[in-house]
Scaffold this motif. Structure first.
Motif, short mmCIF file in Angstrom:
data_model
loop_
_atom_site.label_atom_id
_atom_site.label_comp_id
_atom_site.label_asym_id
_atom_site.label_seq_id
_atom_site.Cartn_x
_atom_site.Cartn_y
_atom_site.Cartn_z
N PRO A 47 0.83 -1.22 0.00
CA PRO A 47 0.00 0.00 0.00
C PRO A 47 0.86 1.26 0.00
CG PRO A 47 0.00 -1.03 2.16
CD PRO A 47 0.75 -1.95 1.26
N MET A 48 0.28 2.34 -0.53
CA MET A 48 0.97 3.63 -0.61
C MET A 48 0.23 4.66 0.24
SD MET A 48 3.42 3.14 -3.01
CE MET A 48 3.81 4.59 -3.94
N LEU A 49 0.97 5.64 0.77
CA LEU A 49 0.42 6.72 1.58
C LEU A 49 0.63 8.04 0.83
CD1 LEU A 49 1.96 5.82 5.05
CD2 LEU A 49 -0.39 5.48 4.33
N LYS A 50 -0.40 8.90 0.86
CA LYS A 50 -0.29 10.20 0.20
C LYS A 50 0.59 11.11 1.05
CE LYS A 50 -2.85 13.62 -2.30
NZ LYS A 50 -4.12 13.99 -2.88
N SER A 51 1.43 11.89 0.38
CA SER A 51 2.35 12.80 1.06
C SER A 51 2.65 13.97 0.12
CB SER A 51 3.63 12.03 1.43
OG SER A 51 4.46 12.83 2.21
N ILE A 52 3.56 14.84 0.54
CA ILE A 52 3.98 15.99 -0.26
C ILE A 52 5.50 16.02 -0.29
CG2 ILE A 52 4.05 18.53 -0.33
CD1 ILE A 52 1.29 17.58 -0.90
N LYS A 53 6.07 16.35 -1.46
CA LYS A 53 7.50 16.58 -1.62
C LYS A 53 7.67 17.86 -2.41
CE LYS A 53 10.23 12.36 -1.95
NZ LYS A 53 11.51 12.47 -1.36
N HIS A 54 8.72 18.59 -2.15
CA HIS A 54 9.02 19.79 -2.94
C HIS A 54 9.96 19.37 -4.06
CE1 HIS A 54 7.32 21.67 0.60
NE2 HIS A 54 7.04 22.67 -0.20
N LEU A 55 9.41 19.40 -5.29
CA LEU A 55 10.12 18.90 -6.46
C LEU A 55 10.03 19.90 -7.61
CD1 LEU A 55 8.51 15.35 -6.43
CD2 LEU A 55 10.81 15.91 -5.68
N PRO A 56 10.96 19.81 -8.56
CA PRO A 56 10.83 20.64 -9.75
C PRO A 56 9.63 20.17 -10.58
CG PRO A 56 12.93 19.45 -9.75
CD PRO A 56 12.17 19.04 -8.54
N PRO A 57 8.95 21.07 -11.27
CA PRO A 57 7.80 20.65 -12.09
C PRO A 57 8.26 19.78 -13.25
CG PRO A 57 8.27 22.98 -12.40
CD PRO A 57 9.18 22.50 -11.31
N THR A 58 7.39 18.86 -13.67
CA THR A 58 7.73 17.96 -14.78
C THR A 58 7.37 18.55 -16.13
OG1 THR A 58 5.59 16.87 -14.70
CG2 THR A 58 7.36 15.88 -13.41
N GLY A 59 6.44 19.49 -16.15
CA GLY A 59 5.98 20.03 -17.42
C GLY A 59 4.87 19.19 -18.02
N LYS A 60 4.59 18.04 -17.39
CA LYS A 60 3.51 17.17 -17.86
C LYS A 60 2.22 17.63 -17.20
CE LYS A 60 2.09 12.41 -18.06
NZ LYS A 60 2.43 11.02 -17.90
N PRO A 61 1.11 17.68 -17.94
CA PRO A 61 -0.16 18.09 -17.34
C PRO A 61 -0.60 17.11 -16.25
CG PRO A 61 -0.42 17.67 -19.69
CD PRO A 61 0.99 17.37 -19.34
N LYS A 62 -1.22 17.65 -15.24
CA LYS A 62 -1.71 16.84 -14.12
C LYS A 62 -2.91 16.01 -14.55
CE LYS A 62 0.71 19.18 -10.85
NZ LYS A 62 2.06 18.98 -11.13
N LYS A 63 -3.15 14.86 -13.88
CA LYS A 63 -4.29 14.00 -14.18
C LYS A 63 -5.60 14.75 -14.01
CE LYS A 63 -2.79 9.30 -13.28
NZ LYS A 63 -2.97 8.12 -12.42
N LYS A 64 -5.71 15.54 -12.94
CA LYS A 64 -6.94 16.26 -12.66
C LYS A 64 -7.25 17.26 -13.76
CE LYS A 64 -6.62 15.71 -7.70
NZ LYS A 64 -6.40 16.35 -6.43
N ALA A 65 -6.23 17.92 -14.30
CA ALA A 65 -6.43 18.87 -15.38
C ALA A 65 -6.92 18.15 -16.63
CB ALA A 65 -5.13 19.61 -15.68
N LYS A 66 -6.41 16.96 -16.90
CA LYS A 66 -6.87 16.19 -18.05
C LYS A 66 -8.32 15.79 -17.87
CE LYS A 66 -2.63 13.79 -19.42
NZ LYS A 66 -2.03 12.46 -19.51
N ALA A 67 -8.69 15.34 -16.68
CA ALA A 67 -10.06 14.91 -16.43
C ALA A 67 -11.03 16.09 -16.57
CB ALA A 67 -10.17 14.31 -15.03
N ALA A 68 -10.64 17.25 -16.09
CA ALA A 68 -11.49 18.43 -16.20
C ALA A 68 -11.66 18.84 -17.66
CB ALA A 68 -10.88 19.59 -15.40
N ALA A 69 -10.64 18.69 -18.44
CA ALA A 69 -10.70 19.03 -19.87
C ALA A 69 -11.65 18.08 -20.60
CB ALA A 69 -9.32 19.00 -20.50
N LYS A 70 -11.65 16.80 -20.22
CA LYS A 70 -12.52 15.82 -20.86
C LYS A 70 -13.99 16.09 -20.54
CE LYS A 70 -9.28 11.99 -21.20
NZ LYS A 70 -8.95 10.64 -20.75
#
Length: 73
Positions: A47-70
């Motif tokens: 199992p995986m746990l949700k967390s936060i990391k400070h990372l450089p952006p990937t430039g790839k669109p987020k899943k939520k943005a894709k779903a909202a566009a659809k």
């Protein structure tokens, strides 16, 4: 030969939602947008746990943005 200012600048970091493995012996983590649908650890399949990391952006669109566009179509 010295480093230029561009080479010494650190990339901009943003708070990025990630999932990390719940098993303390496994060090795997995955950005939320790359998480498989089953939400299992890609290494140990635990199992995986949700967390936060400070990372450089990937430039790839987020899943939520894709779903909202659809749904907007």
């Amino acid at each position: 030969m010295g480093l230029t200012e561009e080479a010494t600048e650190k990339p901009a970091l943003e708070a990025t939602p990630i999932y990390r493995c719940k098993d303390s012996d496994c060090k795997a983590w995955v950005r939320e947008e790359f998480l498989p649908d089953d939400k299992a650890c890609p290494i140990c399949k635990g199992p995986m746990l949700k967390s936060i990391k400070h990372l450089p952006p990937t430039g790839k669109p987020k899943k939520k943005a894709k779903a909202a566009a659809k749904t907007a179509r």
